[in-house]
Enzyme design. Sequence first.
Site, PDB file in Angstrom:
ATOM      1  N   VAL A 167       0.845  -1.205   0.000  1.00 48.27           N
ATOM      2  CA  VAL A 167       0.000   0.000   0.000  1.00 48.27           C
ATOM      3  C   VAL A 167       0.885   1.260   0.000  1.00 48.27           C
ATOM      4  CG1 VAL A 167      -1.730   1.325   1.305  1.00 48.27           C
ATOM      5  CG2 VAL A 167      -1.925  -1.168   1.148  1.00 48.27           C
ATOM      6  N   HIS A 168       1.953   1.233   0.807  1.00 49.23           N
ATOM      7  CA  HIS A 168       2.889   2.369   0.898  1.00 49.23           C
ATOM      8  C   HIS A 168       3.473   2.697  -0.487  1.00 49.23           C
ATOM      9  CE1 HIS A 168       6.023   4.878   2.705  1.00 49.23           C
ATOM     10  NE2 HIS A 168       6.972   4.139   2.170  1.00 49.23           N
ATOM     11  N   VAL A 169       3.938   1.669  -1.180  1.00 46.81           N
ATOM     12  CA  VAL A 169       4.563   1.875  -2.494  1.00 46.81           C
ATOM     13  C   VAL A 169       3.494   2.311  -3.504  1.00 46.81           C
ATOM     14  CG1 VAL A 169       5.805   0.745  -4.391  1.00 46.81           C
ATOM     15  CG2 VAL A 169       6.434   0.251  -2.032  1.00 46.81           C
TER      16      VAL A 169
END
Length: 206
Positions: A167-169
Site C-alpha cells: 500500500v505504501h509503495v
Amino acid sequence: MIRDPKDLQRYNAGERANHWVVGISFILLALSGLAFFHPAFFPLTQLFGGATWARILHPYVGVFMAFFFVLLFLRFYKLNRMTDADREWLSRVKEMVDGDDHNMPIQGKYNGGQKVMFWGMTVCMVLMTVSGLFMWRAQFAVPIELARIGAVVHAAAGAVMIALIMVHVYAAIWTKGTIRAMWYGTVTRAWAKQHHRAWYRQMTGR
Ligand code: HEM
C-alpha cells in the site's frame, strides 16, 4: 525538467539513505522470508546463494533492518503524531480516492493515511523483530514453546507488513510527483500545495 530552484526540500540525504537502507533490507527479507514460508516460493533462495545461505543471512539482515528502522523512527515519529485534522482526513478518504479532494482538510507534512501507515509499520517492526529473535535458536537458547509462538507471530506480522508496504509503495506511485521526494529530496511547489498545504505554507511563508 526534474529539478527547479523553486522546488521544496522534503528529505535530506541522510533521511533518504536511511529510508532506502530499510527499504532494500525489507525487500531482501520479504523474498527470503517468503521462500521459507511456502514451497512455491522456495526457488527464491537461489537469490541468496541457496537455501542454507538464505537461512543464515535472513536473521542478520533482520537485525540490520531493525537497527536502521529505529533510526528512521527517531527521525519521523514527531511528524507522525495524529491530530484532529488527520482524523477528519481519514473520515473523508473515500471521497478523495473517488476523485474529489475538495473537502479534504489541509494537511501538514504527512496526512492521516501516512500517519496510520507509519504506526502500523512500527508495530509490525517490533513484532517481527521480537518474534524473530525468539526463533533465532542458532544464536539464543530460546525454549521451543516460545520459538513456536514466535513462528506464528512472525508469519502473521510479516504478512501484514508485506501488505502495508504494498500500500505504501502504491500510494507513493499513485500520488504523482511523490517518488522523486525519496530520490532527489525535493518536490514541486504545486505538489506541496495540492497534497500538504499546511506544510507548503510553513515552507514558503505564503
Ligand atoms: C521498497 C519500496 C519503498 C518505496 C518505493 C517507498 C517510497 C517512499 C516515498 C516516495 C516516501 C515519501 C512520501 C512523502 O514524502 O510523502 C516514503 C516515505 C517513508 N517511507 Fe517508504 N518506501 C518504500 C519502502 C519503505 C519501507 C520498507 C519502510 C519501512 C518499513 C518505509 C518507511 C517510510 C517512512 C517511515 C517514510 C516517511 C513517511 C512518514 O514518516 O510517515 N518505506 N517512502
